[in-house]
Write a protein that holds these residues in place. Sequence first.
Motif, short mmCIF file in Angstrom:
data_model
loop_
_atom_site.label_atom_id
_atom_site.label_comp_id
_atom_site.label_asym_id
_atom_site.label_seq_id
_atom_site.Cartn_x
_atom_site.Cartn_y
_atom_site.Cartn_z
N HIS A 229 5.31 5.30 4.43
CA HIS A 229 5.17 6.29 3.10
C HIS A 229 4.19 7.37 3.55
CE1 HIS A 229 8.01 3.34 1.97
NE2 HIS A 229 7.54 2.59 1.92
N ILE A 230 4.36 8.69 3.28
CA ILE A 230 4.06 9.82 2.97
C ILE A 230 4.46 10.29 1.75
CG2 ILE A 230 3.13 12.01 3.97
CD1 ILE A 230 2.90 10.73 6.64
N THR A 231 3.65 10.33 1.02
CA THR A 231 3.63 11.42 -0.71
C THR A 231 2.69 12.98 -0.15
OG1 THR A 231 3.84 9.96 -1.37
CG2 THR A 231 3.68 11.26 -3.10
N VAL A 232 3.23 14.02 -0.22
CA VAL A 232 3.06 14.81 -0.12
C VAL A 232 3.45 16.70 -1.36
CG1 VAL A 232 2.50 15.50 2.29
CG2 VAL A 232 4.93 16.42 1.20
N SER A 233 2.69 16.80 -1.79
CA SER A 233 3.29 18.48 -2.82
C SER A 233 3.91 18.90 -2.25
CB SER A 233 2.34 18.97 -3.75
OG SER A 233 1.04 17.60 -4.20
N GLU A 234 5.27 19.57 -3.02
CA GLU A 234 6.12 20.77 -2.49
C GLU A 234 4.41 21.90 -2.07
OE1 GLU A 234 9.80 22.60 -3.87
OE2 GLU A 234 8.92 22.83 -5.45
N GLY A 235 5.07 22.52 -0.70
CA GLY A 235 3.52 23.54 -0.69
C GLY A 235 2.79 23.12 0.09
N ALA A 236 3.11 22.30 0.23
CA ALA A 236 1.25 21.38 0.79
C ALA A 236 2.30 21.10 2.21
CB ALA A 236 1.15 20.41 0.55
N SER A 237 1.36 21.42 3.53
CA SER A 237 1.55 21.31 5.03
C SER A 237 1.87 19.92 4.87
CB SER A 237 0.12 21.75 5.24
OG SER A 237 -0.61 21.26 5.43
N LEU A 238 2.75 19.32 6.51
CA LEU A 238 3.13 17.53 6.64
C LEU A 238 2.74 17.86 7.64
CD1 LEU A 238 4.91 14.94 5.69
CD2 LEU A 238 6.07 16.73 6.33
N GLU A 239 1.87 16.65 8.13
CA GLU A 239 2.37 15.85 9.83
C GLU A 239 2.84 14.59 9.05
OE1 GLU A 239 -1.96 16.64 11.71
OE2 GLU A 239 -0.57 16.25 13.34
N LEU A 240 3.31 13.89 10.75
CA LEU A 240 4.11 13.22 10.69
C LEU A 240 3.92 12.09 11.89
CD1 LEU A 240 7.64 12.87 9.09
CD2 LEU A 240 5.35 12.51 7.69
N ARG A 241 3.11 11.42 12.46
CA ARG A 241 2.15 11.09 13.64
C ARG A 241 3.79 9.88 13.89
NH1 ARG A 241 -3.12 7.66 12.71
NH2 ARG A 241 -1.79 7.19 10.32
N CYS A 242 3.37 10.15 15.50
CA CYS A 242 4.28 9.62 16.43
C CYS A 242 3.57 9.16 17.89
CB CYS A 242 5.72 9.87 16.34
SG CYS A 242 6.26 9.28 18.51
N ASN A 243 3.25 8.36 18.08
CA ASN A 243 2.75 7.88 19.84
C ASN A 243 4.02 6.77 20.41
OD1 ASN A 243 0.61 7.03 17.65
ND2 ASN A 243 -0.45 8.02 19.59
N TYR A 244 3.92 7.25 21.56
CA TYR A 244 5.08 6.26 22.33
C TYR A 244 3.88 6.15 23.43
CZ TYR A 244 3.93 10.39 25.37
OH TYR A 244 2.82 11.46 26.68
#
Lengths: 115, 114
Positions: free
Chosen positions: A10-25
């Motif tokens: 789960h990730i929570t961010v405020s509207e207008g903030a930047s986002l980074e979702l992590r993925c490793n393969y």
Amino acid sequence: AQSVTQPDIHITVSEGASLELRCNYSYGATPYLFWYVQSPGQGLQLLLKYFSGDTLVQGIKGFEAEFKRSQSSFNLRKPSVHWSDAAEYFCAVFSPGGGGNKLTFGTGTQLKVEL
Amino acid sequence: EAGVAQSPRYKIIEKRQSVAFWCNPISGHATLYWYQQILGQGPKLLIQFQNNGVVDDSQLPKDRFSAERLKGVDSTLKIQPAKLEDSAVYLCASSSGQGIYGYTFGSGTRLTVV
């Protein structure tokens, strides 16, 4: 065998903030990588894909992802999140092969956007 | 172009009953996939068809699950008898060629086994 890890459930961010979702393969050869988004009650929609070449790929809805071979990562980013981006995001690796081409998904990251 | 069509959208059945799901892929897409998505998990491939032949069914529980794509177009996935742990969303997807450019997914069928 190929696999994908999304460390953040789960990730929570405020509207207008930047986002980074992590993925490793994990994949033995050059990977074909994808990010999909799933809104509640909907199927998966393709956001972007990486095959080769430029390691920074642009997708729909203002998303981008960067492929880093040295880190076996393909993180998804967006400079400014909108409330409508709240959804579940899946990273996937495609493995071509004689036994059947296969798209393998991670367990997903649920994004919540606070207004 | 029309997307991948699935029906029904929702289904509730009792354990040990049977159920069938239907999928119509994008016109011209030779490859069709059925995925199972259990709550809190990523989709898992159950079976892959190339035209009307099975390419990969290694993760299909063949004692209770079956699937067919008789004319190389639409497909049916059946569960008989259902178990509680079969409660999931069943997603159908299709792709042209090998699928290297990504798959197009339907909206899924949400199955609840009680």
